[in-house]
Design a protein around this motif. Sequence first.
Motif, PDB file in Angstrom:
ATOM      1  N   GLU A  75       0.860  -1.197   0.000  1.00  0.00           N
ATOM      2  CA  GLU A  75       0.000   0.000   0.000  1.00  0.00           C
ATOM      3  C   GLU A  75       0.888   1.236   0.000  1.00  0.00           C
ATOM      4  OE1 GLU A  75      -2.345  -0.794   3.415  1.00  0.00           O
ATOM      5  OE2 GLU A  75      -3.727  -2.074   2.340  1.00  0.00           O
ATOM      6  N   TYR A  76       1.506   1.417  -1.142  1.00  0.00           N
ATOM      7  CA  TYR A  76       2.522   2.457  -1.155  1.00  0.00           C
ATOM      8  C   TYR A  76       1.949   3.874  -1.063  1.00  0.00           C
ATOM      9  CZ  TYR A  76       1.624   2.612  -6.208  1.00  0.00           C
ATOM     10  OH  TYR A  76       1.049   2.735  -7.432  1.00  0.00           O
ATOM     11  N   GLU A  77       0.616   3.984  -1.250  1.00  0.00           N
ATOM     12  CA  GLU A  77       0.007   5.310  -1.050  1.00  0.00           C
ATOM     13  C   GLU A  77       0.239   5.794   0.379  1.00  0.00           C
ATOM     14  OE1 GLU A  77      -2.346   2.985  -4.055  1.00  0.00           O
ATOM     15  OE2 GLU A  77      -1.588   2.596  -2.051  1.00  0.00           O
ATOM     16  N   ASN A  78       0.493   4.823   1.278  1.00  0.00           N
ATOM     17  CA  ASN A  78       0.716   5.194   2.681  1.00  0.00           C
ATOM     18  C   ASN A  78       1.978   6.032   2.884  1.00  0.00           C
ATOM     19  OD1 ASN A  78      -1.564   3.921   3.418  1.00  0.00           O
ATOM     20  ND2 ASN A  78      -0.576   2.065   4.217  1.00  0.00           N
ATOM     21  N   TYR A  80       2.244   8.796   1.929  1.00  0.00           N
ATOM     22  CA  TYR A  80       1.695  10.111   2.285  1.00  0.00           C
ATOM     23  C   TYR A  80       1.818  10.396   3.777  1.00  0.00           C
ATOM     24  CZ  TYR A  80      -0.704  11.056  -2.176  1.00  0.00           C
ATOM     25  OH  TYR A  80      -0.999  11.326  -3.462  1.00  0.00           O
ATOM     26  N   LYS A 103       6.189   3.992 -10.228  1.00  0.00           N
ATOM     27  CA  LYS A 103       5.084   4.794  -9.667  1.00  0.00           C
ATOM     28  C   LYS A 103       5.428   5.232  -8.239  1.00  0.00           C
ATOM     29  CE  LYS A 103       2.209   1.507 -10.827  1.00  0.00           C
ATOM     30  NZ  LYS A 103       1.060   0.603 -10.937  1.00  0.00           N
ATOM     31  N   VAL A 104       6.059   4.325  -7.504  1.00  0.00           N
ATOM     32  CA  VAL A 104       6.442   4.651  -6.126  1.00  0.00           C
ATOM     33  C   VAL A 104       7.484   5.764  -6.124  1.00  0.00           C
ATOM     34  CG1 VAL A 104       7.213   3.700  -3.923  1.00  0.00           C
ATOM     35  CG2 VAL A 104       6.085   2.212  -5.572  1.00  0.00           C
ATOM     36  N   LEU A 107       5.771   9.030  -6.829  1.00  0.00           N
ATOM     37  CA  LEU A 107       4.975   9.487  -5.701  1.00  0.00           C
ATOM     38  C   LEU A 107       5.878  10.043  -4.596  1.00  0.00           C
ATOM     39  CD1 LEU A 107       2.341   9.772  -4.115  1.00  0.00           C
ATOM     40  CD2 LEU A 107       2.618   7.396  -3.367  1.00  0.00           C
TER      41      LEU A 107
END
Lengths: 273, 364
Positions: A75-78, A80, A103-104, A107
């Motif tokens: 959950e690489y959005e984490n 944030y 993508k990571v 981000l």
Amino acid sequence: MLTYNVPTLFLDAYEDTKLIVRSDDVNRLVASLSNAHADRIVTIQARSLAADPEALLKAPRTVPVDVVVGEPGAEYENIYRYSEVARKHPVRVSVRVFPGFGKVVKLAASLNFPVKLEIGELDRDLAAEIVESLDYYLHSSTLGQPIEFFHSVLLGFYHNHPLTLWQVMEEDPAELRFVTDEGKLVLSERLAAVEPGADPSTYIDELRGELLAEKGECSLCRFFKNCGGYFRAADRKFRCDDVKRIFQTLRNAAKELKHDYAQLVTSEERPRA
Amino acid sequence: MTIQSINLLVKPTLACNARCLYCHSLKPTNNLSIPLLEHLLEKLAAFTNGHNIANVSMNWHGGEPMLMGSGFYETVMELEKRFFPHTQIRHTMQSNVCLYTGETRETLLKLMHARIIGACLDPFHPTRLTAQGTDSFPQSLKGTLALLRDGFFIGMIYVVHKKSLEVVEDLYYFFKNLGVPSILFHPLEEFGNPDYHLTPQDYGEFLKRLWDVWEEDDYEFNVSPLAEWRRFLRSGQPCSSCEYGAPSRESPHIVVSPEGDLYPCHRFQDKRIHCMGNIGDLTFEEILSHPWAHLLSDSKENLCSECAECEYVSLCRSGCVATHDRSGKTFWCEGLKKIFEYVKSKESFGDADVQCSHAVPGCI
């Protein structure tokens, strides 16, 4: 003084060394900073994005945090969540090179984190993705932080003072050693299966000597001073074509940068009309 | 004339553990004896003290100087302490470095404060053999890497032969990757084997190819003699080697054979010509007033008419004196002209870029 990368479990086992302490559990990392040996901790390494990193805001002292993004589907959005942590601790994101890792990188870079690529086994598809990230590093107008290994290699070319990938990737056994989760001391996480020899601090020097004695591709390679046999350490049959292309791109970029800078200086020295 | 410094090149032995195909040196001889060494250092001390010369250097040459073993160099240090209480001699060495190990290594680390050594390797052709007839490359490489680990500045020499033309780029990157700070490409002379025999044209061609590789690498590596020519062309800085520069009379260079015979250059000692006498018979004042003592600088000041009128004289200055023919031109003249023409034609050395100081006559 050597630095050991250790799991929190073995924090007390390594005296008189600097420590990078790692765990999947942020709370354990925070607790380690209250340990009697805490003053020797130079970095804490969070190995999972699952846990809320908020606890780091309550850590007893400020220490660099290395967030490792390790696998596809994480959950690489984490990442944030670490923006808040960065108010208290310097944060770097280490991205393992897996399919889709680019993508990571984007981000993390867009959140203004320094990024470091962690390269394990490298195939053509992954190499192509590294080239995409390199293009982003070289040409993104919004990038404000380094992406390693690109950044140090570029500076090495620019200043004609190359660092080897061993140094850039923080894998030089003369400076840093890795302790596995089972407590085994190895050269590095990537080279856990490689026999370190009697004195691990001489490993790279000996490898270099072996590669020169072979009089093979490494000894004749124009990027050997930048690479130092980094990829051949894990696999003597590693095909370097893609890596050489990456080095060549960085070399060309450094030359272009030097040229542009020289022109700028010349134009500024010219008397204005 | 004030002497600023004095450089002795001492050959303590002509014996060698290697059997390089082209070597002149391997001839039966005695080693430099301790009494003769003592005599040499005592006379050197008397001279340097009498003339207030603080810069004294000794380059241990051969043969293979490491064959003398640690005991010999321990004695050198003891004698130095006795005769030079206020001056530290700068010891350097020219060696195949195969024997840089164990006690010899320990002693040389004490002796050679400046950590400067000359070594020689041929990575791609078996020209440098052991006494057993095998390629000495593995041993020399091991010694070279050990010296680098010990912080030595290694002036590497590669002897260019006919087969070198096949591997120019490989040679450049091998030596660069080896980590030595500089490499001198020295042409093989007077060697009849047709596989290796190098003509002046071959040498010129080798240097042209080498220049291309070096240029493509942004001149990153210190490659001799190309680097001294490039420095001269870009900034007017005169060439510094004894071959292409002008040896200074203020810093005389004297060669001492194992028997104590004295020569102005080790190449003459190899050929047993221009012997000025023996250290047993002469003082340093007498040696330096010998007509041949300044043969190298004299020859550079008195060029033959063809050299004096040559457009490349400032780059070459007639080359190595030991390679001169009867007219005073170097054997390598045609090859050198070839590389000079090539370099001059390169775009980066157009008229606008050449900032020659005209400090020396005949500057192109």
